[in-house]
Design an enzyme around this catalytic site. Sequence first.
Site, PDB file in Angstrom:
ATOM      1  N   HIS A 353       0.746  -1.194   0.076  1.00 62.77           N
ATOM      2  CA  HIS A 353      -0.151   0.255   0.159  1.00 62.77           C
ATOM      3  C   HIS A 353       0.782   1.174   0.077  1.00 62.77           C
ATOM      4  O   HIS A 353       0.244   2.308   0.184  1.00 62.77           O
ATOM      5  CB  HIS A 353      -0.897   0.012   1.086  1.00 62.77           C
ATOM      6  CG  HIS A 353      -2.110  -0.950   1.363  1.00 62.77           C
ATOM      7  ND1 HIS A 353      -3.175  -0.879   0.493  1.00 62.77           N
ATOM      8  CD2 HIS A 353      -1.961  -2.223   1.932  1.00 62.77           C
ATOM      9  CE1 HIS A 353      -3.830  -2.057   0.967  1.00 62.77           C
ATOM     10  NE2 HIS A 353      -3.343  -2.720   1.640  1.00 62.77           N
ATOM     11  N   LYS A 540      -8.448  13.771   4.644  1.00 67.77           N
ATOM     12  CA  LYS A 540      -7.492  12.750   4.397  1.00 67.77           C
ATOM     13  C   LYS A 540      -6.571  12.729   5.765  1.00 67.77           C
ATOM     14  O   LYS A 540      -6.568  13.876   6.351  1.00 67.77           O
ATOM     15  CB  LYS A 540      -6.846  12.622   3.155  1.00 67.77           C
ATOM     16  CG  LYS A 540      -6.189  13.953   2.679  1.00 67.77           C
ATOM     17  CD  LYS A 540      -5.552  13.963   1.454  1.00 67.77           C
ATOM     18  CE  LYS A 540      -6.517  13.858   0.051  1.00 67.77           C
ATOM     19  NZ  LYS A 540      -6.568  12.773  -0.484  1.00 67.77           N
ATOM     20  N   ARG A 541      -5.711  11.705   5.883  1.00 70.72           N
ATOM     21  CA  ARG A 541      -4.600  11.813   6.947  1.00 70.72           C
ATOM     22  C   ARG A 541      -3.833  13.127   6.503  1.00 70.72           C
ATOM     23  O   ARG A 541      -3.506  13.368   5.205  1.00 70.72           O
ATOM     24  CB  ARG A 541      -4.014  10.776   7.045  1.00 70.72           C
ATOM     25  CG  ARG A 541      -4.460   9.654   8.070  1.00 70.72           C
ATOM     26  CD  ARG A 541      -4.570  10.155   9.350  1.00 70.72           C
ATOM     27  NE  ARG A 541      -3.623  10.349  10.255  1.00 70.72           N
ATOM     28  CZ  ARG A 541      -3.172   9.197  11.113  1.00 70.72           C
ATOM     29  NH1 ARG A 541      -4.037   8.320  11.365  1.00 70.72           N
ATOM     30  NH2 ARG A 541      -1.996   9.175  11.616  1.00 70.72           N
ATOM     31  N   LYS A 546       0.688  14.598   0.878  1.00 71.33           N
ATOM     32  CA  LYS A 546      -0.647  14.628   0.480  1.00 71.33           C
ATOM     33  C   LYS A 546      -0.908  16.177  -0.070  1.00 71.33           C
ATOM     34  O   LYS A 546      -2.033  16.801  -0.480  1.00 71.33           O
ATOM     35  CB  LYS A 546      -1.600  14.342   1.257  1.00 71.33           C
ATOM     36  CG  LYS A 546      -1.646  12.806   1.373  1.00 71.33           C
ATOM     37  CD  LYS A 546      -2.478  12.200   2.468  1.00 71.33           C
ATOM     38  CE  LYS A 546      -2.640  10.846   3.019  1.00 71.33           C
ATOM     39  NZ  LYS A 546      -3.111   9.947   1.904  1.00 71.33           N
ATOM     40  N   THR A 648      -8.662   6.393  -1.837  1.00 70.15           N
ATOM     41  CA  THR A 648     -10.062   5.813  -1.816  1.00 70.15           C
ATOM     42  C   THR A 648     -11.002   7.034  -1.394  1.00 70.15           C
ATOM     43  O   THR A 648     -12.185   6.814  -2.033  1.00 70.15           O
ATOM     44  CB  THR A 648     -10.095   4.604  -0.889  1.00 70.15           C
ATOM     45  OG1 THR A 648      -9.507   4.999   0.300  1.00 70.15           O
ATOM     46  CG2 THR A 648      -9.649   3.477  -1.360  1.00 70.15           C
ATOM     47  N   LYS A 652     -14.918   7.935  -3.307  1.00 65.08           N
ATOM     48  CA  LYS A 652     -16.208   8.462  -2.562  1.00 65.08           C
ATOM     49  C   LYS A 652     -16.640   9.616  -2.828  1.00 65.08           C
ATOM     50  O   LYS A 652     -17.906   9.917  -3.255  1.00 65.08           O
ATOM     51  CB  LYS A 652     -15.987   8.223  -0.952  1.00 65.08           C
ATOM     52  CG  LYS A 652     -15.478   6.992  -0.643  1.00 65.08           C
ATOM     53  CD  LYS A 652     -14.701   7.009   0.994  1.00 65.08           C
ATOM     54  CE  LYS A 652     -14.088   5.675   1.252  1.00 65.08           C
ATOM     55  NZ  LYS A 652     -13.064   5.847   2.178  1.00 65.08           N
TER      56      LYS A 652
HETATM   57  C1  26Q Z   1       3.645   0.017  10.301  1.00 68.36           C
HETATM   58  C2  26Q Z   1       4.334  -0.255  11.156  1.00 68.36           C
HETATM   59  C3  26Q Z   1       4.449   0.444  12.513  1.00 68.36           C
HETATM   60  C4  26Q Z   1       3.328   1.313  12.594  1.00 68.36           C
HETATM   61  C5  26Q Z   1       2.687   1.626  11.760  1.00 68.36           C
HETATM   62  C6  26Q Z   1       2.744   1.104  10.600  1.00 68.36           C
HETATM   63  C7  26Q Z   1       1.570   1.519   9.345  1.00 68.36           C
HETATM   64  C8  26Q Z   1       0.358   1.765   9.842  1.00 68.36           C
HETATM   65  C9  26Q Z   1      -0.538   2.100   8.927  1.00 68.36           C
HETATM   66  C10 26Q Z   1       2.153   1.997   8.213  1.00 68.36           C
HETATM   67  C11 26Q Z   1       1.237   2.229   7.220  1.00 68.36           C
HETATM   68  C12 26Q Z   1      -0.235   2.460   7.432  1.00 68.36           C
HETATM   69  C13 26Q Z   1      -1.285   2.855   6.459  1.00 68.36           C
HETATM   70  C14 26Q Z   1      -0.905   2.931   5.241  1.00 68.36           C
HETATM   71  C15 26Q Z   1      -2.175   3.356   4.395  1.00 68.36           C
HETATM   72  O1  26Q Z   1      -3.247   3.685   4.815  1.00 68.36           O
HETATM   73  N1  26Q Z   1      -1.793   3.695   3.080  1.00 68.36           N
HETATM   74  C16 26Q Z   1      -2.890   3.886   2.122  1.00 68.36           C
HETATM   75  O2  26Q Z   1      -3.690   2.785   1.629  1.00 68.36           O
HETATM   76  C17 26Q Z   1      -4.740   2.872   0.934  1.00 68.36           C
HETATM   77  C18 26Q Z   1      -5.398   1.786   0.589  1.00 68.36           C
HETATM   78  O3  26Q Z   1      -4.601   0.932  -0.446  1.00 68.36           O
HETATM   79  C19 26Q Z   1      -4.235   3.693  -0.401  1.00 68.36           C
HETATM   80  O4  26Q Z   1      -5.575   4.253  -0.897  1.00 68.36           O
HETATM   81  C20 26Q Z   1      -3.408   4.837   0.024  1.00 68.36           C
HETATM   82  O5  26Q Z   1      -3.027   5.652  -1.159  1.00 68.36           O
HETATM   83  C21 26Q Z   1      -2.352   4.563   0.939  1.00 68.36           C
HETATM   84  O6  26Q Z   1      -1.514   5.812   1.359  1.00 68.36           O
END
Ligand code: 26Q
Length: 799
Positions: A353, A540-541, A546, A648, A652
Amino acid sequence: MTHREQLREEIESKLRRHYGCELAEAGRVELFRACALVLRDRLAARAVREQERRERTHARQVHYLSLEFLMGRSFLNNAFNLGMLEDMKEVLAAAGVSLNDLLEAEPDAGLGNGGLGRLAACYLDAMATLGLAATGYSIRYEHGLFKQLIVEGQQIELPDSWLDVGDVWLLPRMDEVREVRYGGHVIEEWKYGYMQPRLEGYTPVLAVPYDMLIGGYGTENVCTLRLWSAKSPVELDLNLFSRGEYLKALEQHAMAEVISKILYPDDKHIEGKSLRLKQQYFFVSATVQDIIAKHKELHGTLENFADCHVIQINDTHPAMVIPELMRIFMDEEYMSWDDAWAIVTRCVAYTNHTILPEALEQWPQSLFENNLPRIWAILHEINERFCRELWQKYPGDFLRISRMAILADGQVRMANLSVAAGFRVNGVSALHSEILRKRTFRDYAELWPDKFTNVTNGIAHRRWLCECNPALTELLTECIGDGFLTDPAAFLDFAKYADDASVRERLAKIKHANKERLAKFLRTTGHVVDIDAMFDVQVKRLHEYKRQLLNVLRILDLYLRIKDNPGGDFQPRVFLFGAKAFPGYYMAKQIIRLINSVAAFIDADPAVSRFIRVVFMENYRVTLAEKIMPAAELSEQISTAGKEASGTGNMKFMMNGALTVGTLDGANVEMCEAVGEDNMFIFGLRADEVGAYKERYSPSKLYASDPSIRAVLDLIEHGFGDGVSYHDIVQSLLVGANPDEYLLLADFHSYVDAQSRVDAVYRDPARWNRMSALNIAGSGRFCADRAVGEYARNIWRVL
Ligand code: 26Q
């Protein structure tokens, strides 16, 4: 008895039994819980039948592993999917309660950060609807993602306790508790002529499963989301005290129960924290034990395991399934390495991702050695064998082999582990998957070209259109029938109505009513907005890539233009922002503060605030998104090209009729393909231009030579009269080793241009609404049903 009467009786019976009260006197939370329990009973009855069917037919099972499932609320979705929405509304209305009020009693299950977690939730709905024998697995975090307060313009984090009321959906399964082991040391023992490793001196933690049932739409099928909760097996026994072991017991007890306490609020900002590693292993180990135990019960052998199961890992966070399956197959089931490896590499598939290199997960070797010694030994062996194989294939090519290695420089590279062991690797948009093949995993793609594939993300359209925008759903149904509820391709039939003036007017009316609804909600949070202004939204975050800051830059550019020409004809707009920042991410938090400073600055200037207004909506989450999407007119999808894997939120907005201003990044590329360039506002550098551009990029030269860029940055540098300095933000764009890393100034003019094209179209409602209709018609391919269908056919082989 009619359905309605029966429903009423069931609710009354729940109220009497659980709360000792009658319908007329029940409080909102009691009534919510009683109604939820009725829905849960219906789901549970279906789940029993589904479980029997799966066991009888030996259906091939999908296990979707994710550290995050951002479920939001469940009540409306369950009522809708069970076909009980109208009855529920009526029964409540007869009791003098509005369904909408009741819904507000439910907290969001915020067990995720953003896109990745919400995607997992959308996919559960689609898996249930497509009739798959699928199960989601995650952690029952006591606290989901923090609640955000804005105090004096700044983000404050408060704990989110969703379980007080949210537990109503959870079914504890005390008969399926598993034990997960940490620490200790590996003893190598010979048994029956085999070397049998055994863990000694470990700390045990119990994993207690809680099941949330996910009903499909238009089907009897039910999927389960199994959430593991950590519990100490150690009773705090005061007798130990005298033996001096009390402290040790206390310590073990606390260590165990902290594991499922809280969701890490990181999104890409990875820290190698030992608790996070323990969380990952906790849910992975419990899940793998669960799958294997049930398989053995049903089949009595593990030989057919890979034919019966596929394990999809949502990013690398659950990648420890690979060594954990190996451990159980070898240490507990006495398989050889080769037999075990042959099974594992046939049933694990990996979805990536993220492209940001800093977000590829790596763990210090020492964390594994100390917390998971047996898993460490297995990882070491996987790496040895893999590197030996590579040496055969590429003799002497040290560089390539070191790039591909799973262990290197004292780190465990989870992405390399997942690619090496997974039978399929996919990105989440066409562009992203292309970048994975060409850049991130280039060496691997050369070795195994067929391993790599794409599945463009999709969203649960019943939640994100039908449930949150009933008026638009009704219009679609009138025009094209209700086939689109289960057939994403049917959306296309709406395209021909783009030229129908009466449909366009209906669209405009619906949007207006939805804007009114959002404005009414915003008033309760202290924000007053003009409903006739364009609703221009970025939610978004908060992350630098972004580019929320780019949005601020052009708002300030517009501010300066209005100041220069106060009598000018400017399109009124409301700029809406919503975003949570990782609590330790300084720049992200500064940008939130900047948005709030700018909002107050504009508010205080009547010459400007008659045209524009900036609102930062606090605590952006699923439930708020459901209010925003139907009301949005312009969707901001402005990441630096090549950085957003898919997005995503963009889908929406599109499905709810907003037009998009965006870069050719992530799934925007495919949205543009679906509707044509004329129906989107595309701007900025392309992904394949970014690299070369950066080589000769000097933001400080741009600052020196470009008056409008200089004016905006000077304005920020000067501050907004509230005593807060944004010097650091300006510096990040102009100086340092990698100034303006995300190319805001490079894309600035192109963005401002795109926004004037937006204004021009907005002045012509017929044209705007025509484009809006075409966007809705083109949004079908971004349904989760389509995406999950592709996983099911091309990766899981279950359809
Ligand atoms: C990993 C290790 C330790 C702590 C936290 C994490 C961690 C947690 C969440 C790393 C990444 C995330 C989240 C990533 C994320 O949300 N990516 C998004 O995924 C969406 C679904 O595929 C995409 O649409 C977005 O583009 C992408 O940024």
